[in-house]
Design a protein around this motif. Structure first.
Motif, short mmCIF file in Angstrom:
data_model
loop_
_atom_site.label_atom_id
_atom_site.label_comp_id
_atom_site.label_asym_id
_atom_site.label_seq_id
_atom_site.Cartn_x
_atom_site.Cartn_y
_atom_site.Cartn_z
N VAL A 115 0.90 -1.15 0.09
CA VAL A 115 -0.04 -0.08 -0.03
C VAL A 115 0.91 1.15 -0.27
O VAL A 115 1.97 1.42 0.75
CB VAL A 115 -0.89 0.21 1.25
N GLY A 117 0.72 5.84 -0.34
CA GLY A 117 -0.34 6.76 -0.16
C GLY A 117 0.45 8.33 -0.32
O GLY A 117 1.49 8.33 -0.66
N LEU A 152 -3.23 -0.07 8.82
CA LEU A 152 -3.68 -1.11 8.10
C LEU A 152 -3.60 -2.32 8.69
O LEU A 152 -4.34 -3.32 8.30
CB LEU A 152 -3.03 -1.18 6.73
N ILE A 160 -9.75 -2.79 3.65
CA ILE A 160 -8.85 -1.93 3.10
C ILE A 160 -9.32 -1.45 1.84
O ILE A 160 -9.01 -0.52 1.11
CB ILE A 160 -7.60 -2.75 3.03
N ARG A 164 -11.34 3.12 2.12
CA ARG A 164 -10.29 3.90 2.03
C ARG A 164 -10.48 5.34 2.59
O ARG A 164 -9.55 5.67 3.14
CB ARG A 164 -9.91 3.95 0.54
N ASN A 165 -11.66 5.98 2.41
CA ASN A 165 -11.82 7.07 3.06
C ASN A 165 -11.72 7.35 4.60
O ASN A 165 -11.12 7.86 5.15
CB ASN A 165 -13.20 7.71 2.72
N ALA A 168 -8.00 6.56 5.61
CA ALA A 168 -7.45 7.91 5.42
C ALA A 168 -7.81 8.96 6.51
O ALA A 168 -6.85 9.72 7.02
CB ALA A 168 -7.52 8.60 3.97
N GLU A 190 -4.26 10.57 1.74
CA GLU A 190 -4.95 9.73 0.77
C GLU A 190 -4.30 8.42 0.51
O GLU A 190 -3.03 8.30 0.39
CB GLU A 190 -4.97 10.56 -0.48
N ILE A 191 -5.15 7.59 0.56
CA ILE A 191 -4.62 6.04 0.17
C ILE A 191 -4.59 5.88 -1.35
O ILE A 191 -5.61 6.11 -1.96
CB ILE A 191 -5.40 5.01 0.56
N VAL A 194 -3.49 0.04 -3.55
CA VAL A 194 -3.52 -1.31 -2.99
C VAL A 194 -2.93 -2.24 -3.85
O VAL A 194 -3.92 -2.73 -4.86
CB VAL A 194 -4.65 -1.66 -2.01
#
Length: 280
Positions: A115, A117, A152, A160, A164-165, A168, A190-191, A194
Motif C-alpha cells: 500500500v 499513499g 492497515l 482496506i 479507503r476514506n 485515510a 490519501e490512500i 493497494v
C-alpha cells in the motif's frame, strides 16, 4: 541624515532589547551591550548586517545568545537582529506533499499487501518546529510510514479495499495528534494504491467467476420454474377447450411455414395409433 539614522537604529535597538529574553544573566547583558556598541560604531555599514528580510511564505526564528527571542516567529517582511549575538532560522510555512513509499503490510486476516499513499502537511507553529524537534519534516515522513502500517494492520483485506476514506481519515487524525507538539498540521491523507499478490488476484478472480456462475444458475433455475408455471396454466386453459389445442397447432404450423423450412413434422394423436395397432 546621520542623526535620523541614529534615531532609527536606537528605535530598532530598543525593540530588540524589549523582545530579548530576560534570563540571559549579567554576562549575557554585557555581551549584548557590546554588540549594540559595535553596531553603533559601524553605522551606517552595519545596517546590511542587522536588517533581514523573509518572504511571505516564510517565518524567521531569532536566537539571541542561544535563546529564542520573545515574541515568536518574525515575518513576513523586515526584521532586526544584533550582530555577533543573534542568529536566525527561516522556516517554510507552505504545504508540503509527501508520497509514502509502498509499504508491505500484513492485514488482520493474514494477507500481505503493498500500500502507498500521499500526505499533505505544513508547519503551523514555526517556533515549535525549530525548538522541539531536530528535523520536523523528516520526522513527519517517518511517522506517516509507520502510521500507515499500524492502521492497515488492524484492518481486514475487504475493509482496506472498500473503506479507503475511513482509513485515510483515521491516519490523518493520528498523525495530526502526534505532530501537534512539533508545530505540524496534517491537512490531508490519501490512500493511492493497494497492490495484491498475483496468486491472491487469481484466487479472487476465480472466486468472483464462481460466484457469478452460481448466480447465473440460480437465475436460470428461477426462469425454468416460472416457465413451468406458465405452461401449467396454459395447459389448464387448453384443457377447458379441446379446440384450443388445434388452433395452437395451426398457429405453430403458420410460424414454421413463415421461416421457409423444408421439413415439417406433423404430430399424430395417440388414439389414431391405437386404432391401427388393434387392427394388426
Amino acid at each position: 541624515m546621520y542623526l535620523m539614522h541614529n534615531l532609527g537604529y536606537e528605535g530598532c535597538v530598543y525593540t530588540a532589547l524589549e523582545s530579548s529574553d530576560t534570563d540571559n544573566g549579567l554576562c549575557g547583558w554585557i555581551i549584548v551591550g557590546l554588540s549594540i556598541l559595535l553596531m553603533l560604531a559601524t553605522l551606517p555599514l552595519s545596517i546590511w548586517m542587522c536588517i533581514k528580510i523573509v518572504k511571505e511564505y516564510e517565518r524567521a526564528i531569532i536566537f539571541r545568545l542561544g535563546r529564542i527571542v520573545r515574541g515568536g516567529a518574525k515575518g513576513p517582511g523586515l526584521f532586526f537582529i544584533l550582530p555577533c549575538t543573534d542568529s536566525f532560522i527561516n522556516v517554510d510555512m507552505r504545504t508540503i506533499t509527501f508520497d509514502i513509499p509502498p509499504q508491505e503490510v500484513l492485514t488482520k486476516d493474514s494477507v500481505t499487501v503493498s500500500v502507498d499513499g500521499v500526505v499533505y502537511y505544513r508547519v503551523q507553529n514555526a517556533t515549535l518546529a525549530v525548538a522541539n524537534i531536530t528535523n520536523a519534516d523528516a520526522a513527519t515522513r517517518l511517522l506517516a510510514q509507520t502510521t500507515l502500517r499500524n492502521v492497515l494492520g488492524t484492518k481486514n483485506l475487504a475493509e482496506i479495499l472498500s473503506d479507503r476514506n475511513e482509513i485515510a481519515h483515521s491516519m490523518q487524525s493520528t498523525l495530526d495528534d502526534a505532530t501537534d507538539d512539533w508545530g505540524i498540521k496534517v491537512e490531508r491523507v490519501e490512500i493511492k494504491d493497494v497492490k495484491l499478490p498475483q496468486q491472491l488476484q487469481r484466487a479472487m478472480a476465480a472466486e468472483a467467476e464462481a460466484s457469478r456462475e452460481a448466480r447465473a444458475k440460480v437465475i436460470a433455475a428461477e426462469g425454468e420454474v416460472n416457465a413451468s408455471r406458465a405452461l401449467k396454466e396454459a395447459s389448464l386453459v387448453i384443457a377447458e377447450s379441446p379446440s384450443g389445442l388445434q388452433l395452437r397447432y395451426l398457429q405453430t404450423l403458420n410460424t414454421i411455414a413463415a421461416e421457409k423450412n423444408s421439413t415439417i413434422i406433423f404430430p399424430l394423436p395417440m388414439d389414431m395409433m391405437q386404432a391401427f395397432m388393434k387392427r394388426d
